[in-house]
Design an enzyme around this catalytic site. Structure first.
Site, short mmCIF file in Angstrom:
data_model
loop_
_atom_site.label_atom_id
_atom_site.label_comp_id
_atom_site.label_asym_id
_atom_site.label_seq_id
_atom_site.Cartn_x
_atom_site.Cartn_y
_atom_site.Cartn_z
CE LYS A 1 42.17 37.34 52.89
NZ LYS A 1 42.80 38.42 52.09
CG ASP B 1 46.15 38.68 49.93
OD1 ASP B 1 46.87 39.40 50.65
OD2 ASP B 1 45.03 38.27 50.28
CE LYS C 1 42.74 35.32 49.86
NZ LYS C 1 42.98 36.61 49.17
#
Length: 340
Positions: A276, A172, A240
């Site tokens: 996400k 991430d 995300k």
């Protein structure tokens, strides 16, 4: 986006794909022209549509399926300076058996930690039985100077490579919001591409790359759409919303804008990119609203952990309480579940 689909684009060659989508070599000028050529977002309409979707009611069997689906999509997360190996081991056990009293409860999608705790997470999941073919809980690591993203590309790439070498299944990363807000889109693009290359392993496989936009700092829905497309053009596997460290984080309207972006990107290129939302999703009701938005915007094929995740810690506890309520007809005390 009305241009025809690109049928022969290579999903594992983001530079080639980006070149074809943009229509010229990738540089600051071509990226700016393309990103500012995207249709603007109707902010009032996005807010209204999110509000309408939030009123949908899910009952009985559909709700039971939704609760299990939410559990299976959670990246169980601990990202604090005070994190210890002991805390990660406890979360690993919870990731594999979220409800110790109910073996039918699915495991979560991933355990998300800082890079220096990747080996601890893998070892703990191995001991808990979470790294078997039947129950493979992934290990995600935040990297690239999380949460600020303010570091040189060399350091950001090294941070990523170290986590991948330690065994992380997913990375991430955070974009440099300062560069994005200053209009240095080429710098952000190059940075994501470089981190994506650092996700490659010696055997040719690669860790999944999730690109954190930190939408609460971008300044509006149009900027969120541009950042989403920029991350996808650079090869991000998932976009995300947030680090979870600032507010606002994963609002439903922002997530809706990102879902529309991945829907349009797939229609245009044939490449599916995940979404996400992270931060601020604390209840089962909130999570189910997101599932409704996914189903209505991108379609049921996105209702899998491969394409949709929740970055959360406290969310899991409320979902487990709701599962118990559905099974027994009564609410359980939170003392039956660990609370992060």
């Amino acid at each position: 986006m009305t241009a025809p689909r690109i049928p022969d684009a290579m999903p594992d060659d983001p530079q080639r794909l980006a070149h074809r989508v943009v229509g010229s070599a990738i540089d600051e000028t071509s990226l700016r022209r393309f990103l500012f050529g995207l249709a603007g977002v109707d902010e009032v309409g996005a807010d209204a549509r999110a509000a309408r979707l939030a009123t949908r009611s899910i009952k009985t069997d559909a709700k039971a399926w939704a609760l299990d689906t939410v559990v299976s999509m959670i990246d169980l997360t601990t990202l604090e300076g005070a994190d210890t190996a002991g805390k990660v081991r406890g979360l690993a056990a919870k990731a594999v058996r979220p409800d110790p009293a109910d073996p039918t409860c699915p495991p979560v999608a991933a355990l998300c930690v800082y890079g220096d705790l990747v080996v601890t997470a893998i070892e703990a999941l191995d001991r808990a039985g979470g790294r078997t073919p039947a129950r493979y809980v992934k290990v995600a690591a935040v990297a690239t100077a999380f949460p600020s993203g303010r570091a040189s590309q060399r350091i950001r790439v090294a941070d990523t490579a170290e986590a991948v070498a330690a065994g992380a299944d997913e990375i991430d990363m955070v974009i440099d919001r300062g560069a994005f807000l200053a209009g240095r889109f080429g710098q952000v693009y190059d940075d994501i591409c470089a981190v994506g290359e650092a996700c490659r392993r010696p055997d040719g496989s690669r860790a999944k790359l999730k690109v954190i936009l930190e939408t609460g700092e971008l300044g509006g829905y149009d900027a969120v759409r541009r950042a989403s497309w920029l991350a996808m053009l650079a090869g991000g596997d998932t976009i995300k919303t947030s680090t979870g460290k600032i507010s606002p984080a994963a609002t439903l309207p922002v997530t809706l804008v990102m879902l529309e972006a991945v829907r349009d990107f797939e229609a245009f290129t044939g490449r599916a990119v995940g979404v996400k939302p992270a931060g601020g999703i604390r209840t089962a009701k909130d999570a189910i609203r997101h599932l409704v938005a996914v189903n209505e915007t991108t379609g049921p094929q996105w209702l899998t952990p491969d394409r949709y995740r929740f970055g959360a810690s406290s969310l899991l506890t409320d979902v487990l309480l709701q599962r118990r309520k559905a099974a027994t007809g009564a609410y359980s005390s939170t003392r039956y579940f660990s609370v992060e």
